[in-house]
Design an enzyme around this catalytic site. Structure first.
Site, mmCIF file in Angstrom:
data_model
loop_
_atom_site.group_PDB
_atom_site.id
_atom_site.type_symbol
_atom_site.label_atom_id
_atom_site.label_comp_id
_atom_site.label_asym_id
_atom_site.label_seq_id
_atom_site.Cartn_x
_atom_site.Cartn_y
_atom_site.Cartn_z
ATOM 1 N N HIS A 79 -3.675 -0.672 13.375
ATOM 2 C CA HIS A 79 -3.731 0.295 12.286
ATOM 3 C C HIS A 79 -4.802 1.335 12.538
ATOM 4 C CE1 HIS A 79 -0.851 -2.109 10.565
ATOM 5 N NE2 HIS A 79 -1.096 -1.903 9.295
ATOM 6 N N ARG A 104 6.969 -5.898 14.830
ATOM 7 C CA ARG A 104 7.239 -5.541 13.434
ATOM 8 C C ARG A 104 8.165 -4.333 13.388
ATOM 9 N NH1 ARG A 104 3.649 -3.353 8.355
ATOM 10 N NH2 ARG A 104 3.003 -1.793 9.849
ATOM 11 N N GLU A 110 6.264 -6.095 0.030
ATOM 12 C CA GLU A 110 5.140 -5.165 -0.153
ATOM 13 C C GLU A 110 5.308 -4.136 -1.257
ATOM 14 O OE1 GLU A 110 4.359 -3.033 3.491
ATOM 15 O OE2 GLU A 110 6.424 -3.169 4.133
ATOM 16 N N ASP A 133 0.453 -1.666 0.369
ATOM 17 C CA ASP A 133 1.598 -0.955 -0.184
ATOM 18 C C ASP A 133 1.869 -1.364 -1.618
ATOM 19 O OD1 ASP A 133 3.129 1.035 1.628
ATOM 20 O OD2 ASP A 133 2.363 -0.512 2.947
ATOM 21 N N ARG A 146 -3.813 -7.672 4.729
ATOM 22 C CA ARG A 146 -4.911 -7.023 4.018
ATOM 23 C C ARG A 146 -5.494 -5.922 4.867
ATOM 24 N NH1 ARG A 146 -7.351 -9.638 -0.153
ATOM 25 N NH2 ARG A 146 -6.734 -11.778 -0.576
ATOM 26 N N ARG A 179 1.664 6.815 4.392
ATOM 27 C CA ARG A 179 1.264 5.429 4.615
ATOM 28 C C ARG A 179 0.052 5.117 3.745
ATOM 29 N NH1 ARG A 179 4.543 3.153 9.125
ATOM 30 N NH2 ARG A 179 3.760 1.296 8.159
HETATM 31 P P1 PGA Z 1 1.148 -0.545 6.882
HETATM 32 O O1 PGA Z 1 -0.270 -1.115 6.509
HETATM 33 O O2 PGA Z 1 1.218 0.863 6.384
HETATM 34 O O3 PGA Z 1 1.167 -0.639 8.357
HETATM 35 O O4 PGA Z 1 2.132 -1.443 6.238
HETATM 36 C C1 PGA Z 1 -0.905 -0.612 5.476
HETATM 37 C C2 PGA Z 1 -2.352 -1.070 5.444
HETATM 38 O O5 PGA Z 1 -2.782 -1.923 6.162
HETATM 39 O O6 PGA Z 1 -3.039 -0.506 4.617
#
Ligand code: PGA
Length: 880
Positions: free
Chosen positions: A141, A398, A508, A545, A583, A715
């Site tokens: 991320h 994923r 989510e 999310d 998380r 996102r």
């Molecule tokens: P994602 O993760 O957008 O990859 O689902 C969101 C996050 O970790 O805040």
């Protein structure tokens, strides 16, 4: 009193700050340095309520000539980074005080378990410890703003600070140490702090491996040694070598959800590279063992294996070394684009390829009376093998549910079966199950699928070509129905995957969380699926999310209820559940102290097993330095053990009813603004650097799920990031305060205070709110508004700040504190220490945003803007 407690830390902050000052002086001259100092002082005074000082500071910032913008922003940014370094060092320092450093959590827990009310038998604890299965999943991320090259220099600085603590350093050594610190700070100052290009997914994976190599590789055996000693004190026995309570997985190079740059070819390269790094590291280990294990006495088993030789251990190790070398060559050739076909038994490919010879010599040493030698470096190596296998991490795949459905729909259309996407859930399931049990393949070999579908299929094919040990799970984001899971199973079958890879739905959104248990319940009524999952199921809970969808308060309650219901469903289906917590690092994305988070989960939801994501800057903060990583591993282990052995109490029915009400009010209040107020999106766009953030080359994936999408497709990370930068922190509190207030007004204050005191979920939720309230700066947010937002939208800003204040008042009332974070003085101190440096960056950022949007958009302005973003993130220790 407080100042004394932090004296050592302050001394290091001061030291690094003044070395930075000298460096700046040498490059930019005295006058420039004086201005920095003046702004810092004015910023401090302005914080203490001096409006003149604030005016003067703003005037100075507005007058900064273009060529000074970059060094100016850099100075504040680097100071904040150095403060982080001093702080990180302090947590592992010999002089660490108890307010900053947690006393060893395992030791504390063991004492409580053995001597407290629980009075458990040591053997029972040891058995539980052996069952622990904690999987930390490093994600790619985009929340690490700091360049790799700078991270390395920061880590060297931590080493220097540790070295400096040694009272026995000679005068010369002290001088060398000072010089090294000065050199490193100078290197840092003269390095561009912003990446000039987006990293590729392979780069991201390499960075992840760098953390494993530089830190976790050392930390894991060290932690296990420590744990073993702690257990031995109580049980008299060592922790058996196979016990690896914590393992690691990774999304780097495997997470393709909304990231078109992660292709099957990329995943394949990353899998090979991970193996290569592991092979190289094991080679070093084996070389070391070869030099150590020169003994000649051995047991019969080993003798039988090697025959009558003088140094039997070395014979085994030499053979292992050869196989590792061959593996290394093979992997290098594959990475160079050749496909040598010597992938035969002689390579080291599975964990057992390493374990068999290592255990042979381990037991021989034990059987020959050489315990001391067996339990030295050799035991460390064996423990590494149990933890890291032959690939260091297990890579998860994923992908988003709609990509699988689209692929199947394309196939059904091609085959003249209709459009899968238009079928009802029952029809989809019936079709998928028919095909899953069908011996004939669904997809004809000659079928030319669209590029998108082909990519999905290529990925599934690649999965099937791996040894299962190299992989973790297949995670489906935005999962909502049983067919989402079955669709992946069918795609894997069509691609000839020979093993049952765990398929993990990620729930989510608020409604998907609410439905999660019934989705799983339906799956567990399907015989085919029960055969596939073989009594084990992972379910992933999406924290950020769901918070973006419903606000933090409603999301927390939905996450909790979903977990509770899943525990129940799995229990009655006799399926062992592992909850996988998605998380983020920041509180708005479900972050916060791991220990507290784990202990506030529903009773029964941990049960020795936990998977949790670790991301970006959090990987650095928690695992970037071996000693810190050891502490983090201990923290996770103790929390999971505690949640398993001493599960938190189930909430009382009246607490649940009240949380239902609070969640309902809060989701309404949140959506009233975010979904339904037409001024909201324009306000968000104007008042935060959301648009500008997209240009920051943080990670390989785009900021939005759909390039043409609006805020709904943004996102969660950039959503939070943008609001963190303008300091309103809105996503982390909106809706919560309004709901709490309404509940208090309805006469529930006493119940809420009771919930705060007795129910870990509620108290954690409130402490997290308190922390974000303390970090929010409505005055700064107002300043952004004044200079960036059209005046017609100002009333919305005013309303948001009012809502923030409502929340703050309510929290103080419920926790019965005078000021925020009274109970966590260290965090308060740490934030306060940074204010004089963060505030000017915020003022400057607002000014730069104004200039970039209105007048010109020169490279210098852009660069300075990016540095303010990095600096604020460093100061708040949070990107998004
Ligand atoms: P994602 O993760 O957008 O990859 O689902 C969101 C996050 O970790 O805040």
């Amino acid at each position: 009193m407080m100042a004394d407690m932090y004296a050592q830390l302050r001394a290091n902050v001061h030291l690094l700050g003044s070395v930075l000052g000298e460096t700046i002086f040498a490059e930019q001259g005295e006058e420039f340095l004086n201005r920095i100092e003046a702004v810092r002082k004015l910023s401090k005074a302005s914080r203490n309520g001096d409006d003149d000082a604030r005016g003067q500071m703003l005037a100075m910032l507005a007058e900064l000539p273009d060529h000074e913008l970059v060094p100016f922003a850099s100075a504040f940014n680097q100071f904040l980074n150095l403060a982080n370094i001093a702080e990180q060092h302090h947590s592992i320092s010999r002089n660490c005080d108890e307010l900053v450093c947690v006393p060893d959590p395992v030791e504390q827990l063991l004492n409580r378990l053995l001597k407290g009310k629980a009075k458990l038998e040591p053997q029972h604890i040891q058995a539980e410890l052996e069952k622990l299965d904690i999987d930390l999943v490093l994600t790619a991320h985009p929340t690490e703003i700091t360049r790799r090259t700078l991270i390395k220099k920061y880590t060297h600085l931590i080493d220097c600070l540790s070295e400096k603590e040694n009272p026995q350093l000679s005068r010369l050594e002290k001088k060398r140490n000072q010089l090294r610190i000065r050199q490193l700070v100078a290197q840092i100052w003269h390095t561009d702090e912003i990446r000039d290009q987006r990293p590729t997914p392979v780069d991201e994976a390499q960075w992840g491996m760098a953390t494993v190599e530089a830190s976790l590789w050392q930390a894991v055996p060290e932690f296990l040694r420590q744990l073993s000693e702690q257990i031995q004190e109580h049980t008299g026995a060592l922790l058996p070598p196979h016990v690896a309570p914590v393992k690691f997985s990774s999304w780097m190079g495997g997470d393709r959800d909304g990231n078109p740059n992660v292709t099957a070819a990329v995943t394949e390269e990353v899998l090979l590279r991970n193996r290569l790094t592991a092979t190289r590291l094991y080679l070093e280990e084996i070389n070391l063992l070869h030099s150590e294990l020169s003994m000649s006495r051995c047991d019969d088993a080993l003798r039988q294996e090697v025959g009558e030789v003088r140094e039997p251990y070395r014979v085994v190790l030499k053979d292992l070394k050869k196989r590792l070398q061959r593996t290394q060559e093979y992997l290098e050739q594959r990475l160079d684009g050749y496909a040598p076909d010597n992938r035969c038994n002689s390579l080291i490919w599975q964990r057992s390829d390493l374990l068999t010879p290592l255990e042979l010599i381990y037991h021989s040493l034990l059987n020959s009376g050489m315990h001391l030698i067996a339990n030295g470096s050799l035991l460390d190596t064996i423990r590494r093998v149990h933890c890291f296998g032959c690939t260091l991490v297990r890579v998860d795949i994923r992908q988003s549910s709609d990509r699988h459905a689209d692929a199947i729909a394309e196939a059904t259309r091609y085959l003249g079966l209709g459009d899968y996407n238009h079928w009802s859930e029952e029809e989809k399931q019936a079709f998928l199950l028919r095909e899953l049990s069908n011996r004939r393949p669904l997809l004809p070999h000659h079928w030319q699928a669209s590029e998108e579908t082909q990519e999905v299929l290529d990925t599934c094919r690649l999965v099937g070509e791996q040894s299962q040990e190299a992989l973790g799970s297949y995670v489906i984001s935005m999962a909502a129905a049983p067919s989402d899971v079955l669709a992946v199973a069918l795609l894997l079958k069509e691609c000839d995957c020979p093993f049952a890879l765990p398929i993990v739905p990620l729930f989510e959104t608020l409604s998907d969380l609410d439905n999660a248990a019934s989705v799983m319940q339906s799956l567990f009524t399907i015989d085919w699926y029960l055969g596939y999952c073989r009594g084990r199921q992972q379910v992933m809970i999406g924290y950020s999310d769901s918070a973006k969808d419903a606000g933090v308060m409603a999301a927390s309650w939905a996450q909790y209820r979903a977990q509770e219901a899943l525990v129940e469903i799995c229990r009655s289906a006799d399926v062992a559940l592992t909850l996988f917590h998605g998380r983020g690092g920041s509180i708005g994305r479900g972050g916060g102290p791991a220990h507290q988070a784990i202990l506030s989960q529903p009773p029964g939801s941990v049960d020795s097993r936990l998977r949790v994501t670790e991301q970006g800057e959090m990987i650095r903060f928690k695992f970037g330095v071996p000693q810190v990583a050891v502490q983090s591993l201990a923290l996770y282990t103790s929390a999971v053990l505690e949640a398993t052995l001493l599960p938190p109490p189930a909430p009382k029915p009246e607490w649940r009813a009240l949380f239902d009400e609070i969640a309902a009010t809060s989701v309404e209040a949140y959506r009233e603004i975010v979904w339904h107020d037409e001024d909201f999106v324009p306000y968000f766009r104007a008042a935060t650097p959301e648009q500008e953030l997209a240009a920051l080359p943080l990670g390989s994936r785009p900021a939005k799920r759909r390039a043409d999408g609006g805020v709904e497709s943004l996102r969660a990370i950039p959503w939070i990031f943008a609001w963190t930068q303008n300091r309103l922190n809105l996503p982390a509190w909106l809706g919560a305060g309004e709901a709490l207030k309404k509940a208090v007004e309805a006469g529930h204050r006493d119940t809420m205070r009771e919930m705060f005191k007795q129910w870990p979920l509620f108290s954690t939720r409130l402490s997290m709110l308190e922390m974000v309230y303390a970090k929010a700066e409505p005055n700064l947010a107002r300043y952004y508004e004044q200079i960036l937002v059209p005046s017609t939208l100002h009333p919305l800003g005013e309303e948001l700040r009012q809502r923030l204040q409502t929340g703050i008042d309510c929290i103080l009332d419920l926790t019965q504190e005078q000021s925020l974070m009274e109970l966590t003085p260290w965090s308060k101190e740490s934030v306060a220490l940074r204010h004089p440096y963060i505030d000017p960056l915020n003022f400057l950022q607002a000014e730069l945003l104004r200039r970039c949007r209105k007048e010109n958009d020169s490279a210098e302005l852009q660069q300075a803007l990016m540095i303010t973003i990095a600096g604020i993130a460093a100061g708040l220790r949070n990107t998004g």
